[in-house]
Scaffold this motif. Structure first.
Motif, PDB file in Angstrom:
ATOM      1  N   THR A   1      41.773  36.225  41.459  1.00 43.16           N
ATOM      2  CA  THR A   1      41.456  37.609  41.814  1.00 43.16           C
ATOM      3  C   THR A   1      41.535  38.523  40.599  1.00 43.16           C
ATOM      4  O   THR A   1      40.652  39.371  40.387  1.00 43.16           O
ATOM      5  CB  THR A   1      42.425  38.114  42.902  1.00 43.16           C
ATOM      6  N   ILE A   2      42.584  38.380  39.798  1.00 39.69           N
ATOM      7  CA  ILE A   2      42.738  39.210  38.600  1.00 39.69           C
ATOM      8  C   ILE A   2      41.582  38.969  37.626  1.00 39.69           C
ATOM      9  O   ILE A   2      41.034  39.915  37.039  1.00 39.69           O
ATOM     10  CB  ILE A   2      44.091  38.927  37.921  1.00 39.69           C
ATOM     11  N   ILE A   3      41.192  37.718  37.474  1.00 39.70           N
ATOM     12  CA  ILE A   3      40.060  37.401  36.591  1.00 39.70           C
ATOM     13  C   ILE A   3      38.789  38.057  37.100  1.00 39.70           C
ATOM     14  O   ILE A   3      38.011  38.647  36.332  1.00 39.70           O
ATOM     15  CB  ILE A   3      39.882  35.872  36.487  1.00 39.70           C
ATOM     16  N   THR A   4      38.564  37.986  38.412  1.00 37.42           N
ATOM     17  CA  THR A   4      37.372  38.592  39.008  1.00 37.42           C
ATOM     18  C   THR A   4      37.382  40.109  38.833  1.00 37.42           C
ATOM     19  O   THR A   4      36.348  40.718  38.518  1.00 37.42           O
ATOM     20  CB  THR A   4      37.288  38.253  40.508  1.00 37.42           C
ATOM     21  N   ILE A   5      38.536  40.732  39.035  1.00 34.24           N
ATOM     22  CA  ILE A   5      38.649  42.181  38.870  1.00 34.24           C
ATOM     23  C   ILE A   5      38.355  42.591  37.428  1.00 34.24           C
ATOM     24  O   ILE A   5      37.650  43.581  37.178  1.00 34.24           O
ATOM     25  CB  ILE A   5      40.056  42.660  39.287  1.00 34.24           C
ATOM     26  N   LEU A   6      38.872  41.831  36.468  1.00 36.55           N
ATOM     27  CA  LEU A   6      38.637  42.150  35.058  1.00 36.55           C
ATOM     28  C   LEU A   6      37.151  42.068  34.713  1.00 36.55           C
ATOM     29  O   LEU A   6      36.601  42.954  34.042  1.00 36.55           O
ATOM     30  CB  LEU A   6      39.441  41.199  34.171  1.00 36.55           C
ATOM     31  N   ILE A   7      36.495  40.998  35.177  1.00 39.66           N
ATOM     32  CA  ILE A   7      35.060  40.848  34.901  1.00 39.66           C
ATOM     33  C   ILE A   7      34.278  41.987  35.543  1.00 39.66           C
ATOM     34  O   ILE A   7      33.403  42.593  34.914  1.00 39.66           O
ATOM     35  CB  ILE A   7      34.550  39.484  35.410  1.00 39.66           C
ATOM     36  N   SER A   8      34.582  42.297  36.807  1.00 39.76           N
ATOM     37  CA  SER A   8      33.873  43.356  37.526  1.00 39.76           C
ATOM     38  C   SER A   8      34.126  44.714  36.879  1.00 39.76           C
ATOM     39  O   SER A   8      33.209  45.548  36.771  1.00 39.76           O
ATOM     40  CB  SER A   8      34.312  43.379  38.987  1.00 39.76           C
TER      41      SER A   8
END
Length: 226
Positions: free
Chosen positions: A205-212
């Motif tokens: 989730t944290i990785i996805t949030i950073l990319i987004s």
């Protein structure tokens, strides 16, 4: 709670696959949007509003509905699915190809609407002046429309990429959740939560949030640039 162990299959594979799918699907949606947005801005015909409404449907339909429609169209019982399987020796469903198609369909409306708006803002008097001097439609597109609408082009691609990256429902129905093959970031997060593996779920989730966040920041800077 399940223990969290770092491995490429658990963390790296969904990230890489999601980026690959989003890159291909975003590019396909972007290119289709250029062609279709240009045509819809240039031509008028009966039922145009209905056609545009169909283009925008994936933006408002529940992902499960989009997934079911794609399963019906691309499944092994459809003639399209059977033809594709005969040509490629593998079905579209439960494959990366299916995931790319699903992501392209759901990301297309964002790219299309952004580009259509950007193309509509190009000064028509300038285009008519160029036409009167002998410029072809292709020359207008390449030398005038695309350069003048470059912010909309970049924004449209970034939005299409971001939407494809976050696609879950339709992708799950069409491509499934096969680790190392069709498991993307959203599906990996969902099944990590379902398995009560919260460390893994939060890591993804944290990785996805950073990319987004980076993508949205880029889009905002482009829109705000002069």
């Amino acid at each position: 709670m399940s223990s969290f162990v770092w491995s490429w299959d658990i963390i790296g594979s969904p990230i890489l696959l999601s980026l690959q799918i989003a890159s291909i699907a975003g590019t396909l949606a972007f290119l289709l949007s250029i062609v279709i947005a240009m045509a819809m801005n240039h031509y008028s015909f009966p039922g145009k509003s209905i056609v545009e409404t169909v283009f925008m449907l994936p933006l408002v339909l529940p992902p499960s509905v989009v997934g079911l429609l794609l399963l019906t169209i691309l499944g092994r019982r459809s003639w399209i699915g059977q033809l594709a399987e005969w040509l490629t020796h593998q079905p579209i469903v439960f494959s990366v190809t299916g995931a790319i198609i699903a992501a392209t369909v759901v990301s297309f409306p964002l790219a299309y609407q952004t580009l259509k708006t950007g193309f509509a803002l190009v000064d028509k008097d300038v285009l008519e002046s160029a036409r009167s001097q002998g410029a072809t439609e292709l020359q207008l597109l390449w030398h005038m429309i695309l350069p003048l609408a470059w912010r909309s082009l970049v924004t449209g691609f970034v939005l299409a990429f971001a939407r494809a990256l976050g696609e879950f429902g339709a992708t799950l129905m069409v491509a499934g959740n096969i680790p190392g093959k069709t498991q993307t970031l959203p599906t990996a997060i969902y099944f990590a939560v379902d398995a009560n593996n919260m460390p893994l779920a939060w890591s993804l989730t944290i990785i996805t949030i950073l990319i987004s966040f980076i993508l949205l920041l880029l889009t905002g800077r482009i829109r705000g640039s002069t």
